[in-house]
Design a protein around this motif. Structure first.
Motif, PDB file in Angstrom:
ATOM      1  N   CYS A  78      -0.733  16.007 -14.096  1.00  0.00           N
ATOM      2  CA  CYS A  78      -1.586  15.873 -12.907  1.00  0.00           C
ATOM      3  C   CYS A  78      -2.565  17.035 -12.836  1.00  0.00           C
ATOM      4  CB  CYS A  78      -0.734  15.874 -11.639  1.00  0.00           C
ATOM      5  SG  CYS A  78       0.526  14.588 -11.599  1.00  0.00           S
ATOM      6  N   SER A  79      -3.715  16.774 -12.235  1.00  0.00           N
ATOM      7  CA  SER A  79      -4.672  17.845 -11.953  1.00  0.00           C
ATOM      8  C   SER A  79      -4.723  18.047 -10.458  1.00  0.00           C
ATOM      9  CB  SER A  79      -6.060  17.462 -12.476  1.00  0.00           C
ATOM     10  OG  SER A  79      -6.512  16.273 -11.861  1.00  0.00           O
ATOM     11  N   LYS A  80      -4.635  19.295 -10.039  1.00  0.00           N
ATOM     12  CA  LYS A  80      -4.601  19.607  -8.623  1.00  0.00           C
ATOM     13  C   LYS A  80      -5.947  19.333  -7.972  1.00  0.00           C
ATOM     14  CE  LYS A  80      -3.223  23.227  -5.390  1.00  0.00           C
ATOM     15  NZ  LYS A  80      -2.747  24.614  -5.245  1.00  0.00           N
ATOM     16  N   LEU A  81      -5.896  18.786  -6.754  1.00  0.00           N
ATOM     17  CA  LEU A  81      -7.134  18.460  -6.031  1.00  0.00           C
ATOM     18  C   LEU A  81      -7.622  19.661  -5.247  1.00  0.00           C
ATOM     19  CD1 LEU A  81      -6.293  14.984  -4.486  1.00  0.00           C
ATOM     20  CD2 LEU A  81      -7.834  15.429  -6.366  1.00  0.00           C
ATOM     21  N   THR A  82      -8.919  19.816  -5.173  1.00  0.00           N
ATOM     22  CA  THR A  82      -9.502  20.774  -4.242  1.00  0.00           C
ATOM     23  C   THR A  82      -9.982  20.056  -2.995  1.00  0.00           C
ATOM     24  OG1 THR A  82     -11.644  20.569  -5.360  1.00  0.00           O
ATOM     25  CG2 THR A  82     -10.188  22.349  -6.069  1.00  0.00           C
ATOM     26  N   LYS A  83     -10.439  18.834  -3.148  1.00  0.00           N
ATOM     27  CA  LYS A  83     -10.828  17.996  -2.024  1.00  0.00           C
ATOM     28  C   LYS A  83     -10.303  16.591  -2.283  1.00  0.00           C
ATOM     29  CE  LYS A  83     -13.392  20.777   0.513  1.00  0.00           C
ATOM     30  NZ  LYS A  83     -13.106  21.100   1.914  1.00  0.00           N
ATOM     31  N   SER A  84      -9.808  15.938  -1.235  1.00  0.00           N
ATOM     32  CA  SER A  84      -9.265  14.598  -1.421  1.00  0.00           C
ATOM     33  C   SER A  84      -9.998  13.588  -0.549  1.00  0.00           C
ATOM     34  CB  SER A  84      -7.773  14.585  -1.085  1.00  0.00           C
ATOM     35  OG  SER A  84      -7.544  15.102   0.201  1.00  0.00           O
ATOM     36  N   SER A  85     -11.282  13.869  -0.266  1.00  0.00           N
ATOM     37  CA  SER A  85     -12.035  12.987   0.627  1.00  0.00           C
ATOM     38  C   SER A  85     -12.182  11.591   0.046  1.00  0.00           C
ATOM     39  CB  SER A  85     -13.408  13.590   0.922  1.00  0.00           C
ATOM     40  OG  SER A  85     -14.123  13.815  -0.282  1.00  0.00           O
ATOM     41  N   THR A  86     -12.323  11.490  -1.296  1.00  0.00           N
ATOM     42  CA  THR A  86     -12.454  10.168  -1.914  1.00  0.00           C
ATOM     43  C   THR A  86     -11.193   9.349  -1.684  1.00  0.00           C
ATOM     44  OG1 THR A  86     -13.907  11.049  -3.609  1.00  0.00           O
ATOM     45  CG2 THR A  86     -12.866   8.933  -4.064  1.00  0.00           C
ATOM     46  N   TRP A  87     -10.037   9.994  -1.864  1.00  0.00           N
ATOM     47  CA  TRP A  87      -8.769   9.301  -1.627  1.00  0.00           C
ATOM     48  C   TRP A  87      -8.614   8.933  -0.155  1.00  0.00           C
ATOM     49  CZ3 TRP A  87      -4.736   6.653  -3.027  1.00  0.00           C
ATOM     50  CH2 TRP A  87      -3.598   6.666  -2.248  1.00  0.00           C
TER      51      TRP A  87
ATOM     52  N   ILE B 108       7.689  18.364  -5.987  1.00  0.00           N
ATOM     53  CA  ILE B 108       6.633  17.358  -5.903  1.00  0.00           C
ATOM     54  C   ILE B 108       6.724  16.399  -7.089  1.00  0.00           C
ATOM     55  CG2 ILE B 108       4.133  17.010  -6.068  1.00  0.00           C
ATOM     56  CD1 ILE B 108       3.823  19.550  -4.361  1.00  0.00           C
ATOM     57  N   GLN B 109       6.991  16.917  -8.265  1.00  0.00           N
ATOM     58  CA  GLN B 109       7.128  16.045  -9.430  1.00  0.00           C
ATOM     59  C   GLN B 109       8.319  15.102  -9.282  1.00  0.00           C
ATOM     60  OE1 GLN B 109       7.173  18.399 -12.995  1.00  0.00           O
ATOM     61  NE2 GLN B 109       4.965  18.780 -12.949  1.00  0.00           N
ATOM     62  N   LYS B 110       9.413  15.602  -8.709  1.00  0.00           N
ATOM     63  CA  LYS B 110      10.564  14.732  -8.452  1.00  0.00           C
ATOM     64  C   LYS B 110      10.183  13.629  -7.467  1.00  0.00           C
ATOM     65  CE  LYS B 110      14.059  18.327  -9.205  1.00  0.00           C
ATOM     66  NZ  LYS B 110      15.129  19.138  -8.569  1.00  0.00           N
ATOM     67  N   ASP B 111       9.406  13.993  -6.429  1.00  0.00           N
ATOM     68  CA  ASP B 111       8.977  13.004  -5.435  1.00  0.00           C
ATOM     69  C   ASP B 111       8.056  11.954  -6.062  1.00  0.00           C
ATOM     70  OD1 ASP B 111      10.440  14.304  -3.513  1.00  0.00           O
ATOM     71  OD2 ASP B 111       8.743  15.431  -2.709  1.00  0.00           O
ATOM     72  N   ILE B 112       7.169  12.402  -6.951  1.00  0.00           N
ATOM     73  CA  ILE B 112       6.275  11.453  -7.630  1.00  0.00           C
ATOM     74  C   ILE B 112       7.090  10.453  -8.450  1.00  0.00           C
ATOM     75  CG2 ILE B 112       4.512  11.239  -9.426  1.00  0.00           C
ATOM     76  CD1 ILE B 112       3.362  13.898  -8.425  1.00  0.00           C
ATOM     77  N   LYS B 113       8.126  10.940  -9.094  1.00  0.00           N
ATOM     78  CA  LYS B 113       8.962  10.031  -9.876  1.00  0.00           C
ATOM     79  C   LYS B 113       9.658   9.012  -8.984  1.00  0.00           C
ATOM     80  CE  LYS B 113      12.433   9.891 -13.518  1.00  0.00           C
ATOM     81  NZ  LYS B 113      13.322  10.678 -14.407  1.00  0.00           N
TER      82      LYS B 113
ATOM     83  N   PHE C  83       0.845  -1.195   0.000  1.00  0.00           N
ATOM     84  CA  PHE C  83       0.000   0.000   0.000  1.00  0.00           C
ATOM     85  C   PHE C  83       0.877   1.240   0.000  1.00  0.00           C
ATOM     86  CE2 PHE C  83      -2.598   3.344   1.810  1.00  0.00           C
ATOM     87  CZ  PHE C  83      -3.784   3.182   1.119  1.00  0.00           C
ATOM     88  N   VAL C  84       0.629   2.152  -0.932  1.00  0.00           N
ATOM     89  CA  VAL C  84       1.388   3.391  -1.059  1.00  0.00           C
ATOM     90  C   VAL C  84       0.499   4.563  -0.666  1.00  0.00           C
ATOM     91  CG1 VAL C  84       2.618   4.925  -2.634  1.00  0.00           C
ATOM     92  CG2 VAL C  84       2.854   2.439  -2.871  1.00  0.00           C
ATOM     93  N   CYS C  85       0.909   5.322   0.329  1.00  0.00           N
ATOM     94  CA  CYS C  85       0.146   6.480   0.814  1.00  0.00           C
ATOM     95  C   CYS C  85       1.077   7.690   0.856  1.00  0.00           C
ATOM     96  CB  CYS C  85      -0.436   6.192   2.193  1.00  0.00           C
ATOM     97  SG  CYS C  85      -1.342   7.582   2.902  1.00  0.00           S
TER      98      CYS C  85
ATOM     99  N   ARG D  73      -4.711  11.093  -8.884  1.00  0.00           N
ATOM    100  CA  ARG D  73      -4.939   9.673  -9.178  1.00  0.00           C
ATOM    101  C   ARG D  73      -5.607   8.987  -7.996  1.00  0.00           C
ATOM    102  NH1 ARG D  73       0.994   7.725 -10.378  1.00  0.00           N
ATOM    103  NH2 ARG D  73       1.193   9.946 -10.890  1.00  0.00           N
ATOM    104  N   PRO D  74      -6.541   8.070  -8.229  1.00  0.00           N
ATOM    105  CA  PRO D  74      -7.290   7.436  -7.137  1.00  0.00           C
ATOM    106  C   PRO D  74      -6.471   6.425  -6.341  1.00  0.00           C
ATOM    107  CG  PRO D  74      -7.944   6.493  -9.231  1.00  0.00           C
ATOM    108  CD  PRO D  74      -7.047   7.648  -9.560  1.00  0.00           C
ATOM    109  N   THR D  75      -5.491   5.793  -6.967  1.00  0.00           N
ATOM    110  CA  THR D  75      -4.659   4.818  -6.257  1.00  0.00           C
ATOM    111  C   THR D  75      -3.211   4.973  -6.708  1.00  0.00           C
ATOM    112  OG1 THR D  75      -5.032   3.112  -7.945  1.00  0.00           O
ATOM    113  CG2 THR D  75      -6.520   3.132  -6.033  1.00  0.00           C
ATOM    114  N   TRP D  76      -2.317   4.515  -5.848  1.00  0.00           N
ATOM    115  CA  TRP D  76      -0.882   4.542  -6.139  1.00  0.00           C
ATOM    116  C   TRP D  76      -0.366   3.112  -6.057  1.00  0.00           C
ATOM    117  CZ3 TRP D  76       1.956   9.211  -6.802  1.00  0.00           C
ATOM    118  CH2 TRP D  76       1.195  10.376  -6.663  1.00  0.00           C
ATOM    119  N   GLU D  77       0.193   2.651  -7.153  1.00  0.00           N
ATOM    120  CA  GLU D  77       0.663   1.276  -7.191  1.00  0.00           C
ATOM    121  C   GLU D  77       2.105   1.188  -6.682  1.00  0.00           C
ATOM    122  OE1 GLU D  77      -1.154  -1.295  -7.859  1.00  0.00           O
ATOM    123  OE2 GLU D  77      -2.905  -0.065  -8.334  1.00  0.00           O
ATOM    124  N   PRO D  78       2.401   0.197  -5.869  1.00  0.00           N
ATOM    125  CA  PRO D  78       3.798   0.000  -5.452  1.00  0.00           C
ATOM    126  C   PRO D  78       4.639  -0.469  -6.633  1.00  0.00           C
ATOM    127  CG  PRO D  78       2.437  -1.827  -4.716  1.00  0.00           C
ATOM    128  CD  PRO D  78       1.495  -0.819  -5.298  1.00  0.00           C
TER     129      PRO D  78
END
Length: 212
Positions: free
Chosen positions: A175-184, A161-166, A75-77, A88-93
């Motif tokens: 990427c599209s910036k979130l206004t709310k991340s309640s779903t995630w 942040i882009q370096k961290d994502i890589k 699990f990646v958080c 993105r809704p999920t992050w794959e290891p």
């Protein structure tokens, strides 16, 4: 202090309650830096002790714990600054690349998550492990040193942040910036994630000390 309690296939952490530290001067009677109110001298001493502890104790201990896969147990958080940038809704290891070393990262070692002993101002505990996981060591951003304003500015540092994502995924995508991340957030087993990381790092809470 912490106790680790096995229950079935899981291990739960029972931690000691730590009182909120006072902001007034902690110098011994007769040697106070200020007569009353917030003491900037003690605040500077505390920040220095926290910085030394992170760099000389916490990070080396974390980096001794390694894995071949990013995240924790599949699990990646990512930390919140990344979640607010990437929708993105999920992050794959992913598996470590040849020669790559994945170490345990706390991912939010800000001053707000570093608890100090009220009397000695030594580090007493590290809080909030829900975003922790195994990543390249450079993923652990030095957020324990900035001011609160500088810490908040890391949320707007899109280049970093882009370096961290890589580092998490091995690639960068639009990427599209979130206004709310309640779903995630609803998908995050944060308590369980924190227990896994805290248990893996329990060696830090068994007597590591710093000199003044």
């Amino acid at each position: 202090m912490a106790q680790f309690i096995p229950l079935g296939t899981k291990t739960y952490t029972l931690t000691e309650h730590l009182p909120k530290a006072r902001q007034q001067c902690r110098a011994r009677p007769g040697y106070e830096h200020v007569a009353s109110g917030e003491c900037k001298v003690c605040e500077t001493i505390a920040a220095g002790k926290a910085n030394r502890s992170i760099q000389s104790v916490v990070l080396p201990e974390l980096q001794r714990i390694t894995s071949n896969t990013t995240g924790l147990e599949g699990f990646v958080c990512p930390p919140q600054r990344i979640l607010e940038y990437d929708s993105r809704p999920t992050w794959e290891p992913r598996e470590a690349t040849p020669g790559e070393r994945l170490v345990l990262c706390h991912c939010d070692l800000s001053r707000a998550n570093i608890m100090l002993n009220e009397e000695t101002m030594d580090v007493a505990a590290i809080l909030d492990w829900e975003n922790s996981g195994f990543y390249p060591k450079e993923f652990e951003q030095p957020v324990w040193t900035p001011t609160l304003e500088d810490y908040h500015a890391t949320y707007q540092d899109h280049a970093q942040i882009q370096k961290d994502i890589k580092l998490i995924t091995g690639t960068i995508r639009a990427c599209s910036k979130l206004t709310k991340s309640s779903t995630w957030k609803a998908q995050i087993p944060s308590a369980e994630n924190a227990i896994i990381a805290f248990t893996a790092f329990q060696g830090f809470y068994k007597g590591n000390e710093l000199d003044d």
